[in-house]
Design an enzyme around this catalytic site. Sequence first.
Site, PDB file in Angstrom:
ATOM      1  CD  GLU A   9      -7.358   7.075   9.288  1.00 39.61           C
ATOM      2  OE1 GLU A   9      -7.249   5.965   9.231  1.00 39.61           O
ATOM      3  OE2 GLU A   9      -7.178   7.687   9.304  1.00 39.61           O
ATOM      4  NE  ARG A  39      -3.675   1.971   2.761  1.00 35.98           N
ATOM      5  CZ  ARG A  39      -4.467   2.610   4.094  1.00 35.98           C
ATOM      6  NH1 ARG A  39      -2.775   2.801   4.408  1.00 35.98           N
ATOM      7  NH2 ARG A  39      -4.893   3.653   3.424  1.00 35.98           N
ATOM      8  CD  GLU A  88      -4.371   3.592   7.620  1.00 35.35           C
ATOM      9  OE1 GLU A  88      -3.881   3.947   8.860  1.00 35.35           O
ATOM     10  OE2 GLU A  88      -4.963   4.696   6.832  1.00 35.35           O
TER      11      GLU A  88
END
Length: 393
Positions: free
Chosen positions: A174, A84, A297
Amino acid sequence: MLLVETLIALLLLGSAFAFAFPASEANGGGHGGQNAQSVFYQGHDLSSLGIMEQGGAVYHDTARHNQTRAAEDILGDGGMNTVRLRLWVNPIPGQYDLSYVLALAERFAKKKYHIYLDFHFSDNWADPHHNIAPAAWPTTLPALSSTLRTYVRETIMTFKHAGVDLSLVSLGNEIRNGMLWPLGQVDVDITPHAALVSNFTNLATLYAAARSGVTDAVNAGAAKPQVLIHIDNGWNVTLQTTWFNALTATGKVKVADWDVFAFSFYPFYGTDATLANLQNSLHTLARHYGKPLHVVETDWPAICSGSDAPELSEPSVPISAKGQTEWVHDVIKVVKGVPGGLGQGFNYWEPAWLNSTSLGSACQDAILFDTDWSRYPQMEAYSRESVDMLKGV
């Protein structure tokens, strides 16, 4: 008759699969065109690895008598198949800008890792507390939407021209409180429902523009990536259901406009971030939407002590390298236990970021390497046993 019955059964099975996984998911895309359903994307965020190496970091494989090796090779031996990488728009040159990220992506793609591109749509960090639009971008919604669509298309095409197929693409990072502030900022706690939906309208407009940019790139010849929406606090089922209901209620974003739910799930920021609550959240969304879900995450401390140490959400897991592996195995078990096989991905956040060992938490160390600073600016990093956390899961 037996042959006919067998053919009918196979046709019914195929129809059931198509119902469970609409074309946008079942056809998959990215990295060699593999069917997305055949891959469990497991890996690490290595966004800072190039910066570490430029600053003098050298990685050693303790399982190979401290042999010097590339960090991705050490982590690859430990089960990583996906890398990522976060992308900022106009940062300080070399700080997660396009040329920096592209160079890393080319390097990792040559080693057959799936590439997961994490668009931040910002010149700096994008998260629930900072999600500011790039300084040079327009400040009206129509112009900003157009710029965003073009930016997504051109970025994906840049990777295509470099020979890098993107397996996964996250449109925003996010984005619980929205993205591209101030125009795309949202507050999920607004009531009543009509006001909440109205508050989400700008964000939905911007997300739809970014999603159209992906379609434009695919129509121009890029491999189709799986498109993710990434929200933090993956354990909070009320947040997740309210947020996605509000987004789609605007009428500007359809459920078909994303392929994968992506969540952050950290043990530091509230004792409600339990494995049981994560399971409830993922199962609820899987039953309602029938889409793949990834935990993109997380991390766990190897060292976390002192008066400022946070209360961890799963205190039975030890604070150690062994605990790091235990935590990850527990999270992956929850993800893989999602009904319908919809739990399809996991990423550990920044395990090789040697000068940011706390990784944003109040713990001292959550990375997967011990570091010797005695010859600074050279940093000698020695792999912990937890680098093997993804092996055999």
